[in-house]
Design a protein around this motif. Structure first.
Motif, PDB file in Angstrom:
ATOM      1  N   ALA A 313      91.066 -60.808 -11.335  1.00  0.00           N
ATOM      2  CA  ALA A 313      92.226 -61.689 -11.267  1.00  0.00           C
ATOM      3  C   ALA A 313      93.532 -60.894 -11.250  1.00  0.00           C
ATOM      4  CB  ALA A 313      92.222 -62.661 -12.441  1.00  0.00           C
ATOM      5  N   LEU A 314      93.500 -59.650 -11.725  1.00  0.00           N
ATOM      6  CA  LEU A 314      94.673 -58.775 -11.661  1.00  0.00           C
ATOM      7  C   LEU A 314      94.548 -57.890 -10.432  1.00  0.00           C
ATOM      8  CD1 LEU A 314      95.040 -59.813 -14.531  1.00  0.00           C
ATOM      9  CD2 LEU A 314      95.662 -57.507 -15.243  1.00  0.00           C
ATOM     10  N   LYS A 315      95.503 -58.023  -9.554  1.00  0.00           N
ATOM     11  CA  LYS A 315      95.432 -57.334  -8.264  1.00  0.00           C
ATOM     12  C   LYS A 315      96.561 -56.311  -8.163  1.00  0.00           C
ATOM     13  CE  LYS A 315      93.367 -61.425  -6.176  1.00  0.00           C
ATOM     14  NZ  LYS A 315      92.041 -60.972  -6.576  1.00  0.00           N
ATOM     15  N   VAL A 316      96.164 -55.048  -8.074  1.00  0.00           N
ATOM     16  CA  VAL A 316      97.140 -53.962  -7.940  1.00  0.00           C
ATOM     17  C   VAL A 316      97.550 -53.868  -6.480  1.00  0.00           C
ATOM     18  CG1 VAL A 316      97.583 -51.506  -8.292  1.00  0.00           C
ATOM     19  CG2 VAL A 316      96.037 -52.736  -9.851  1.00  0.00           C
ATOM     20  N   ARG A 317      98.837 -54.033  -6.221  1.00  0.00           N
ATOM     21  CA  ARG A 317      99.320 -54.017  -4.847  1.00  0.00           C
ATOM     22  C   ARG A 317      99.363 -52.579  -4.322  1.00  0.00           C
ATOM     23  NH1 ARG A 317      97.735 -57.993  -2.771  1.00  0.00           N
ATOM     24  NH2 ARG A 317      96.266 -57.400  -4.358  1.00  0.00           N
ATOM     25  N   PRO A 318      99.128 -52.409  -3.021  1.00  0.00           N
ATOM     26  CA  PRO A 318      99.216 -51.058  -2.435  1.00  0.00           C
ATOM     27  C   PRO A 318     100.578 -50.434  -2.728  1.00  0.00           C
ATOM     28  CG  PRO A 318      98.253 -52.596  -0.871  1.00  0.00           C
ATOM     29  CD  PRO A 318      98.742 -53.424  -2.024  1.00  0.00           C
ATOM     30  N   LEU A 319     100.561 -49.171  -3.082  1.00  0.00           N
ATOM     31  CA  LEU A 319     101.776 -48.472  -3.490  1.00  0.00           C
ATOM     32  C   LEU A 319     102.031 -47.316  -2.525  1.00  0.00           C
ATOM     33  CD1 LEU A 319     103.761 -48.698  -5.921  1.00  0.00           C
ATOM     34  CD2 LEU A 319     102.417 -46.907  -7.035  1.00  0.00           C
ATOM     35  N   GLU A 320     103.161 -47.364  -1.846  1.00  0.00           N
ATOM     36  CA  GLU A 320     103.539 -46.305  -0.913  1.00  0.00           C
ATOM     37  C   GLU A 320     104.440 -45.266  -1.574  1.00  0.00           C
ATOM     38  OE1 GLU A 320     103.522 -49.396   2.923  1.00  0.00           O
ATOM     39  OE2 GLU A 320     105.398 -48.457   2.273  1.00  0.00           O
ATOM     40  N   SER A 321     105.081 -45.676  -2.661  1.00  0.00           N
ATOM     41  CA  SER A 321     106.021 -44.791  -3.344  1.00  0.00           C
ATOM     42  C   SER A 321     106.217 -45.256  -4.786  1.00  0.00           C
ATOM     43  CB  SER A 321     107.365 -44.793  -2.608  1.00  0.00           C
ATOM     44  OG  SER A 321     108.319 -44.010  -3.282  1.00  0.00           O
ATOM     45  N   THR A 322     106.827 -44.397  -5.591  1.00  0.00           N
ATOM     46  CA  THR A 322     107.120 -44.566  -7.014  1.00  0.00           C
ATOM     47  C   THR A 322     105.849 -44.368  -7.840  1.00  0.00           C
ATOM     48  OG1 THR A 322     106.744 -46.925  -7.543  1.00  0.00           O
ATOM     49  CG2 THR A 322     108.772 -46.375  -6.359  1.00  0.00           C
ATOM     50  N   TYR A 323     106.026 -44.280  -9.154  1.00  0.00           N
ATOM     51  CA  TYR A 323     104.869 -44.215 -10.048  1.00  0.00           C
ATOM     52  C   TYR A 323     104.741 -45.513 -10.854  1.00  0.00           C
ATOM     53  CZ  TYR A 323     108.568 -42.404 -13.233  1.00  0.00           C
ATOM     54  OH  TYR A 323     109.719 -42.208 -13.967  1.00  0.00           O
ATOM     55  N   LEU A 324     105.196 -46.605 -10.251  1.00  0.00           N
ATOM     56  CA  LEU A 324     105.252 -47.892 -10.923  1.00  0.00           C
ATOM     57  C   LEU A 324     104.341 -48.886 -10.215  1.00  0.00           C
ATOM     58  CD1 LEU A 324     109.118 -47.781 -11.199  1.00  0.00           C
ATOM     59  CD2 LEU A 324     107.497 -47.271 -13.043  1.00  0.00           C
ATOM     60  N   ALA A 325     103.172 -49.124 -10.793  1.00  0.00           N
ATOM     61  CA  ALA A 325     102.223 -50.070 -10.199  1.00  0.00           C
ATOM     62  C   ALA A 325     102.772 -51.490 -10.303  1.00  0.00           C
ATOM     63  CB  ALA A 325     100.875 -49.971 -10.910  1.00  0.00           C
ATOM     64  N   TRP A 326     102.607 -52.240  -9.256  1.00  0.00           N
ATOM     65  CA  TRP A 326     103.072 -53.634  -9.181  1.00  0.00           C
ATOM     66  C   TRP A 326     101.811 -54.499  -9.144  1.00  0.00           C
ATOM     67  CZ3 TRP A 326     107.079 -56.179 -10.522  1.00  0.00           C
ATOM     68  CH2 TRP A 326     107.521 -57.342  -9.898  1.00  0.00           C
ATOM     69  N   ILE A 327     101.580 -55.235 -10.226  1.00  0.00           N
ATOM     70  CA  ILE A 327     100.307 -55.922 -10.429  1.00  0.00           C
ATOM     71  C   ILE A 327     100.509 -57.433 -10.372  1.00  0.00           C
ATOM     72  CG2 ILE A 327      98.324 -56.181 -11.967  1.00  0.00           C
ATOM     73  CD1 ILE A 327      99.127 -53.480 -13.231  1.00  0.00           C
TER      74      ILE A 327
END
Length: 396
Positions: A313-327
């Motif tokens: 149910a928690l989906k980690v969005r693809p990250l192209e930059s930064t060290y901040l996961a957007w969930i």
């Protein structure tokens, strides 16, 4: 690898905002702090040596930036980003966020409008509203995998009161590295409507392959002439406590107005250790940065796979930059208040709640991955346990 990014370093009682102020800020004890964009890694050896050398000198008077400093900044921008910066463009500020407030005051009047593209770094809004300007939202389009700019909406929001657009390039918290084509279309619209582009590019060094960061001002002379680019070594090398940033302004009249604004508040001076650290980081920090990026990306892969397996149910969005996961937590079906309470009171993990980043952030959380794997593992297991407990209570 030369550096050990999995070494856990005790930061308690070091005057760390991240580790010593979290309880006061969040109102809960024993929290694992993964909120503010602050790394839990030692800086490159050469940076430590430069600071030690400066300390051993023993005199900490007023400081100027000398030729070696400017050479280091210019060389870094050329080597890393193929951006040819001139010494005269580089202006001083204690940080990017203070620079935003200075820019707002220098180039707009109370009541004027400034466009932002949410969900976006929340000090953008505060820097605007604190000076009695109006925030205009041009929300990003969320496709499920990535964010895109909504140019039609942007054009519809423009009127004669709009003086500036705050760009986040790369984007925080969405993790997008805007393409040259996207930036060109945005820049053309702003040129057509005489809107100054203020680009926060503090995350520009933290880009994962195969993505390529494009400095907004490097696209064309016209864009450079109509923009102010905010950069700093603070996110790249974890130097925020040394208060050094480089505000790039090629347009002479804009530059003179910015410098005049800084001089109103006597903010042109620089931190003695910040100068030494910046010069050393840009001259000698590339191996550290490359190894750091590898570690962060491995942490990203770990949490992505963990949640896919244990908590889909928690989906980690693809990250192209930064060290901040957007969930993306919206599938849980919790209210913003429930989600915040879940991770603070139950999971004991301090995260940034998505709603603080403006429209479109609701139901998301931002998680700092610039830490040893052991801390990341502890965080995700505590989050899973808390969600399972909450789900059980809802069922009952």
């Amino acid at each position: 690898m030369k550096y050990d990014f999995n070494k856990v370093i005790n930061r308690h009682n070091t005057s760390s905002v991240k580790w010593d102020a979290t309880e006061e800020l969040f109102g809960e004890k024993d929290l694992l702090p993964l909120w503010v964009a602050d790394m839990d890694f030692k800086v490159p050896d050469e940076v430590i040596q430069a600071i030690q050398s400066q300390a051993e000198h023993g005199i900490f008077g007023y400081t100027v930036r000398m030729e070696g400093y400017y050479d280091a900044v210019i060389s870094w921008m050329k080597r890393r980003h193929n951006w040819l910066v001139e010494k005269e463009w580089i202006c001083s500020s204690p940080g990017v966020v203070p620079a935003l407030s200075l820019i707002v005051q220098a180039f707009s009047e109370p009541g004027d409008k400034i466009i932002v593209q949410p969900p976006v770094y929340y000090p953008f809004m505060k820097s605007i509203e604190s000076h009695n300007r109006q925030v205009v939202f041009n929300p990003l389009l969320y496709t499920g995998d990535r964010y895109e700019m909504d140019f039609e909406d942007l054009i519809s929001k423009i009127d004669s009161s709009v003086k500036m657009l705050f760009l986040c390039n790369p984007h925080n918290p969405g993790g997008r590295v805007w393409t040259k084509e996207e930036l060109k279309r945005l820049g053309d619209i702003c040129l057509e409507h005489n809107i100054l582009v203020v680009s926060d590019e503090i995350h520009s060094d933290l880009v994962f392959n195969p993505n390529v960061y494009t400095p907004f001002a490097a696209i064309s002379e016209e864009f450079a002439d109509n923009s102010i680019i905010c950069t700093a070594p603070s996110k790249t090398f974890n130097l925020a406590g040394l208060q050094a940033s480089n505000i790039m302004i090629s347009n002479k009249s804009l530059r003179e107005a910015f410098v005049a604004e800084t001089e109103k508040y006597f903010l042109g001076m620089t931190n003695t250790f910040g100068v030494a650290a910046t010069e050393a980081a840009y001259n000698f920090g590339e191996q550290w940065l490359e190894e750091c990026l590898d570690h962060i990306y491995e942490n990203l892969q770990f949490i992505t796979e963990y949640f896919e397996t244990h908590l889909p149910a928690l989906k980690v969005r693809p990250l192209e930059s930064t060290y901040l996961a957007w969930i993306d937590c919206r599938e849980l079906g919790f209210t913003a208040e429930e989600l915040e309470k879940l991770f603070l009171a139950q999971a004991k993990v301090a995260l940034n709640q998505g709603y603080v980043f403006g429209p479109g952030g609701e139901g998301f959380v931002r998680m700092n991955l610039a830490c040893p794997r052991a801390i990341v593992e502890r965080a995700v297991t505590q989050m899973e346990k808390a969600v399972r407990s909450m789900e059980a209570q809802h069922i009952v």
